[in-house]
Design an enzyme around this catalytic site. Structure first.
Site, PDB file in Angstrom:
ATOM      1  N   LEU A 159      39.226  74.118  13.884  1.00 23.76           N
ATOM      2  CA  LEU A 159      38.567  73.304  12.863  1.00 23.76           C
ATOM      3  C   LEU A 159      37.104  73.062  13.192  1.00 23.76           C
ATOM      4  O   LEU A 159      36.280  72.844  12.299  1.00 23.76           O
ATOM      5  CB  LEU A 159      39.282  71.955  12.734  1.00 23.76           C
ATOM      6  CG  LEU A 159      40.745  71.990  12.255  1.00 23.76           C
ATOM      7  CD1 LEU A 159      41.350  70.597  12.331  1.00 23.76           C
ATOM      8  CD2 LEU A 159      40.830  72.534  10.835  1.00 23.76           C
ATOM      9  N   GLY A 162      32.744  71.756  20.035  1.00 27.41           N
ATOM     10  CA  GLY A 162      31.650  70.994  20.617  1.00 27.41           C
ATOM     11  C   GLY A 162      31.105  71.690  21.845  1.00 27.41           C
ATOM     12  O   GLY A 162      31.307  72.899  22.034  1.00 27.41           O
ATOM     13  N   GLY A 163      30.430  70.916  22.701  1.00 33.23           N
ATOM     14  CA  GLY A 163      29.818  71.507  23.883  1.00 33.23           C
ATOM     15  C   GLY A 163      30.830  72.127  24.824  1.00 33.23           C
ATOM     16  O   GLY A 163      30.636  73.225  25.331  1.00 33.23           O
ATOM     17  N   LYS A 181      42.089  68.113  19.947  1.00 37.67           N
ATOM     18  CA  LYS A 181      40.858  68.479  20.657  1.00 37.67           C
ATOM     19  C   LYS A 181      41.240  68.932  22.068  1.00 37.67           C
ATOM     20  O   LYS A 181      41.855  68.181  22.829  1.00 37.67           O
ATOM     21  CB  LYS A 181      39.899  67.294  20.733  1.00 37.67           C
ATOM     22  CG  LYS A 181      38.599  67.639  21.473  1.00 37.67           C
ATOM     23  CD  LYS A 181      37.742  66.410  21.737  1.00 37.67           C
ATOM     24  CE  LYS A 181      37.076  65.921  20.492  1.00 37.67           C
ATOM     25  NZ  LYS A 181      36.092  64.838  20.796  1.00 37.67           N
ATOM     26  N   ASP A 278      26.764  57.656  20.040  1.00 35.86           N
ATOM     27  CA  ASP A 278      26.633  59.039  19.570  1.00 35.86           C
ATOM     28  C   ASP A 278      27.026  59.142  18.098  1.00 35.86           C
ATOM     29  O   ASP A 278      27.719  60.081  17.686  1.00 35.86           O
ATOM     30  CB  ASP A 278      27.499  59.974  20.419  1.00 35.86           C
ATOM     31  CG  ASP A 278      27.106  61.439  20.244  1.00 35.86           C
ATOM     32  OD1 ASP A 278      25.949  61.705  19.833  1.00 35.86           O
ATOM     33  OD2 ASP A 278      27.943  62.319  20.508  1.00 35.86           O
TER      34      ASP A 278
END
Length: 447
Positions: A159, A162-163, A181, A278
């Site tokens: 989906l 990220g880093g 995740k 963030d």
């Protein structure tokens, strides 16, 4: 729910006490006739000889024997009453403690239901999970279940990324969906963010904060399981293939209001307050009804519980407040600045940082500020997708809120509560605000 019922032994103790009092009174009256006021009055009014008043020895023995018998009964009844009072007190405490525990557990369930969370149905469908942390009430989920639900973490199920992580769509028992995740061997920073996410989201419950359903530790791999947000991130909606075409003016204002509500909960209702640190459009997720929920709390910190010297500078370029970037000063106003940048994205459809022809970058704040402060220019910088679809008074008000949020000086920025109250009148009632829309506003093309 009402108060727990009073234990039954308690009324019995009162009856025993009343009976004890009556017995003592009777024993006192029969054993000490000389103290009776009526007998004293009779002796004064009708004096009799001492020989007549003196009772026979046998009668005295009977009276003394009867008095001792009554006294013994009274002592026994007193002992029973004391034991009854002690036992009834213990029973009352036991039932109160049990009822309090039941109330607490039902309060947790009702708060989840009020927030529109779906913990129960999702967890009941998972193949294997167990509670390991009573403080966070989060289950650990078996790695094999997650591997199966994501088709062995297939590329086709990704989906987003990220880093040092990828987010996969997971399907449990062909009917329950979640987002997983996966963080692979990312070192101490990743481990710290993983623990931070579990700690904070395990205790936070709010309709505008993404629910964390569980987690998994498998060797060097760390996994977090969230409720699936069907419409993805705000970043994808605004800057992806659709370029914001699904987001009308009123939907954008609703999203801004939802974000403000989530931030207000973190800043004003959490103890101690939570600074997200963030906030950005990629961390704003949208469900099937475009309800916005704040996600990714890996960098979040507790207000007044961090040290300026030891806190590592973190965030995303374009959203980081200038005082935090230059001086390391972090407060709730840093989140307000990031919210102002997101509000500008919703308003103009532009990215927070854009490249110029000379290989330089320009922030949306630097570009927009001179035009936002000039009313004649504001309508021209609005996202073309929603241009001319809103009341100009509402447009000017949103522009003013955005300008205040991105002020360089933190003290000039409003509290998120003030921002929230400014946005509520701009959102239709059916979308969670107070605006009553009489008729839809026509676009230029429709006219």
């Amino acid at each position: 729910m009402g108060r727990p019922p009073a234990p039954l032994p308690l009324p019995c103790s009162w009856i025993l006490g009343l009976f004890l009092f009556m017995s003592l009174a009777e024993a006192d009256a029969e054993g000490s006739p000389a103290l009776s006021p009526l007998s004293s009055l009779r002796n004064q009014a009708f004096p009799l000889s001492s020989s007549f008043l003196a009772p026979a020895p046998a009668v005295m023995q009977i009276h003394h024997h009867h008095y001792h018998k009554e006294l013994t009964v009274a002592i026994v009844l007193a002992s029973v009453a004391v034991l009854a009072i002690i036992s009834s007190t213990f029973c009352a405490w036991f039932f109160w403690r049990r009822s309090r525990q039941m109330l607490d557990s039902k309060d947790i369930e009702s708060s989840d239901a009020a927030g529109g969370l779906t913990f129960g149905p999702v967890l009941s469908k998972l193949n294997s999970f167990k509670m390991t942390n009573k403080k966070t009430l989060l289950p650990t989920i078996d790695y094999a279940s997650l591997e199966s639900a994501t088709n062995k973490f297939s590329v086709s199920n990704i989906l987003g990324e990220g880093g040092f992580s990828h987010v996969y769509k997971a399907t449990f028992n062909r009917e329950v969906f979640a987002a997983v995740k996966k963080l692979d061997g990312c070192g101490q920073d990743c481990e710290r963010e993983f623990a931070n996410e579990i700690d904070l989201l395990g205790r936070v419950r709010h309709p505008n904060i993404v629910p964390l359903l569980g987690y998994c530790v498998h060797g060097e791999t760390r996994l977090l399981v969230y409720e699936l947000m069907q419409n993805g991130s705000l970043e994808t909606q605004l800057h992806g293939p659709s370029h914001g075409s699904a987001l009308t003016w009123h939907l954008r204002m609703k999203i801004a209001l939802d974000i403000a509500r989530g931030l207000e909960y973190l800043h004003e209702h959490c103890n101690p307050p939570v600074i997200h640190r963030d906030l950005k459009s990629s961390n704003i997720l949208l469900d099937s009804d475009f309800n916005a929920k704040i996600s990714d709390f890996g960098l979040a910190v507790l207000s007044r519980n961090h040290n300026k010297g030891t806190l590592k500078l973190s965030g995303t370029l374009g959203y980081v407040a200038p005082e935090y970037l230059l001086d390391g000063k972090l407060t709730e106003k840093s989140d307000v600045y990031a919210f102002g940048v997101v509000l500008l994205e919703l308003l103009m459809g532009r990215k927070p940082v854009e490249k110029l022809e000379s290989s330089q970058c320009q922030s949306i704040v630097t570009w927009a500020m001179p035009q936002l402060t000039d009313r004649s220019k504001v309508p021209n910088i609005v996202d073309p997708v929603i241009r001319d679809t809103m009341d100009l008074k509402h447009l000017y008000q949103v522009a003013a809120v955005a300008v205040l949020c991105v002020q360089q000086e933190p003290s000039y920025r409003p509290l998120i509560t003030d921002v929230l109250h400014s946005l509520i009148p701009l959102v239709p009632v059916e979308l969670g605000g107070m605006l009553r829309v009489i008729q839809p506003i026509l676009t230029t093309n429709q006219e």
